[in-house]
Design an enzyme around this catalytic site. Structure first.
Site, mmCIF file in Angstrom:
data_model
loop_
_atom_site.group_PDB
_atom_site.id
_atom_site.type_symbol
_atom_site.label_atom_id
_atom_site.label_comp_id
_atom_site.label_asym_id
_atom_site.label_seq_id
_atom_site.Cartn_x
_atom_site.Cartn_y
_atom_site.Cartn_z
ATOM 1 N N HIS A 163 -6.625 -7.232 -0.491
ATOM 2 C CA HIS A 163 -6.647 -5.784 -0.719
ATOM 3 C C HIS A 163 -5.747 -5.424 -1.897
ATOM 4 O O HIS A 163 -4.631 -5.930 -2.007
ATOM 5 C CB HIS A 163 -6.183 -5.032 0.534
ATOM 6 N N HIS A 193 0.818 -1.220 0.000
ATOM 7 C CA HIS A 193 0.000 0.000 0.000
ATOM 8 C C HIS A 193 0.856 1.277 0.000
ATOM 9 O O HIS A 193 0.321 2.373 -0.192
ATOM 10 C CB HIS A 193 -0.923 0.043 1.216
ATOM 11 N N ASP A 241 -5.000 -12.797 3.435
ATOM 12 C CA ASP A 241 -6.262 -12.344 4.007
ATOM 13 C C ASP A 241 -7.455 -12.645 3.105
ATOM 14 O O ASP A 241 -8.579 -12.250 3.397
ATOM 15 C CB ASP A 241 -6.213 -10.848 4.344
ATOM 16 N N ASP A 265 -3.087 -10.582 -2.484
ATOM 17 C CA ASP A 265 -3.683 -10.094 -1.238
ATOM 18 C C ASP A 265 -5.143 -9.720 -1.498
ATOM 19 O O ASP A 265 -5.495 -9.288 -2.595
ATOM 20 C CB ASP A 265 -2.903 -8.867 -0.759
#
Length: 310
Positions: free
Chosen positions: A164, A125, A249, A162
């Site tokens: 995200h 990120h 995740d 991931d």
């Protein structure tokens, strides 16, 4: 021979009480590896922290100074956003980048065949001038730029599974045709980026590929995204090195995700990526840890990946 990169120093990045990105994540994985005779031939290389000049391959000098001074001055959060820091975070973040840097070097000179970097904090990120989520420096982006500069590679693939979207990684390479960024992630999840219409621009147009998965999507869906979207694109791109932002995740047990992957599904992803690396990249394959917050699911999923790349 597979290199596993871990240091007790990574446990010193203190995110505070009840934070999901906690030191126990790494400990759970290491316990599985050390207690399994199947992994007795793994090597655990020594490595040094990255240098500031390594960070500047991706990040602005202003942002690097912000991080260093914020940690030095005892801040509990980066001024650029929502990233928690503590007194050891600067040193730990440099060591995380150093792990990936060392792994790249050893793979390139064939001392190891592939690597899994069990590092924290995660990185995907973080953009050039901002930490975000749980990420301080973009470990995998720095790694990619290091490969391009040090070993004069021309084409690198970054795969991000991931749950995200790795907005920082995408931003860094959005106008860069030397790095192909592929992300398969949950729809309507933090940070809200990663639409299929985001394909890169200028020289990088066509070198970003995003696949969104609906809530509850399973192993079959993520494998389909890989086989039907990534593999055809690689026939033309033909990467020389494959880097993987390995977030767990998306597991059905994860408290922060919205997908329904299994540990076996992660193993199958690794199998497909290992085949891809053999086909185009002389087997050069590096995984680095991103998310994954259910300890048992995280450890079992990493175990399945390591079994497959053996």
């Amino acid at each position: 021979m597979i290199g596993v990169y871990f240091s007790e120093e990574f446990l010193k990045h203190d995110t505070g009480f009840n934070h999901p990105e906690k030191p126990e994540r790494l400990q759970a994985i290491i316990d599985v590896i050390q207690n399994s005779p199947r992994f007795s031939d793994f090597v655990f290389p020594d490595f040094l922290p990255a240098l500031k000049e390594d960070l500047l391959l991706v990040h602005t000098s202003e942002y690097v100074e912000i991080v260093e001074s914020a940690v030095r001055d005892g801040y509990q959060q980066l001024p650029t956003g929502d990233t928690v820091i503590s007194k050891h975070s600067w040193a730990v973040a440099l060591l995380a980048v150093g792990a990936l840097k060392n792994a790249c070097e050893k793979i390139m000179v064939q001392e190891i065949s592939s690597a899994f970097c069990l590092v924290r904090p995660p990185g995907h990120h973080a953009s050039a001038n901002r930490g975000m989520g749980f990420c301080i420096f973009n470990n995998i982006a720095i790694c990619a730029r290091y490969l391009l500069k040090k070993f004069l590679l021309k084409k690198i693939l970054i795969v991000d599974f991931d749950v995200h979207h790795g907005n920082g990684t995408q931003d860094i390479f959005y106008e860069d045709s030397s790095v192909f960024y592929f992300s398969v992630h949950g729809k309507n999840m933090y940070p809200g980026t990663g639409l299929p219409t985001e394909i890169g621009c200028n020289d990088g147009k066509g070198y970003t590929l995003n696949v969104e998965l609906k809530s509850g999507s399973s192993d079959a869906h993520v494998l389909s995204a890989l086989q039907n979207n990534l593999l055809p694109a690689m026939k033309m791109f033909q990467p020389e090195f494959i880097l993987v932002s390995a977030g767990f995740d998306g597991h059905k047990e994860d408290p922060l995700g919205n997908l329904s992957y299994s540990a076996e599904g992660y193993g199958q992803l690794a199998h497909e990526l290992a085949l891809l690396a053999k086909q185009y990249a002389k087997g050069r394959l590096l995984f680095t840890l991103e998310g994954g917050y259910h300890l048992d699911a995280l450890a079992t999923s990493v175990e399945k990946i390591l079994e497959k790349i053996l």
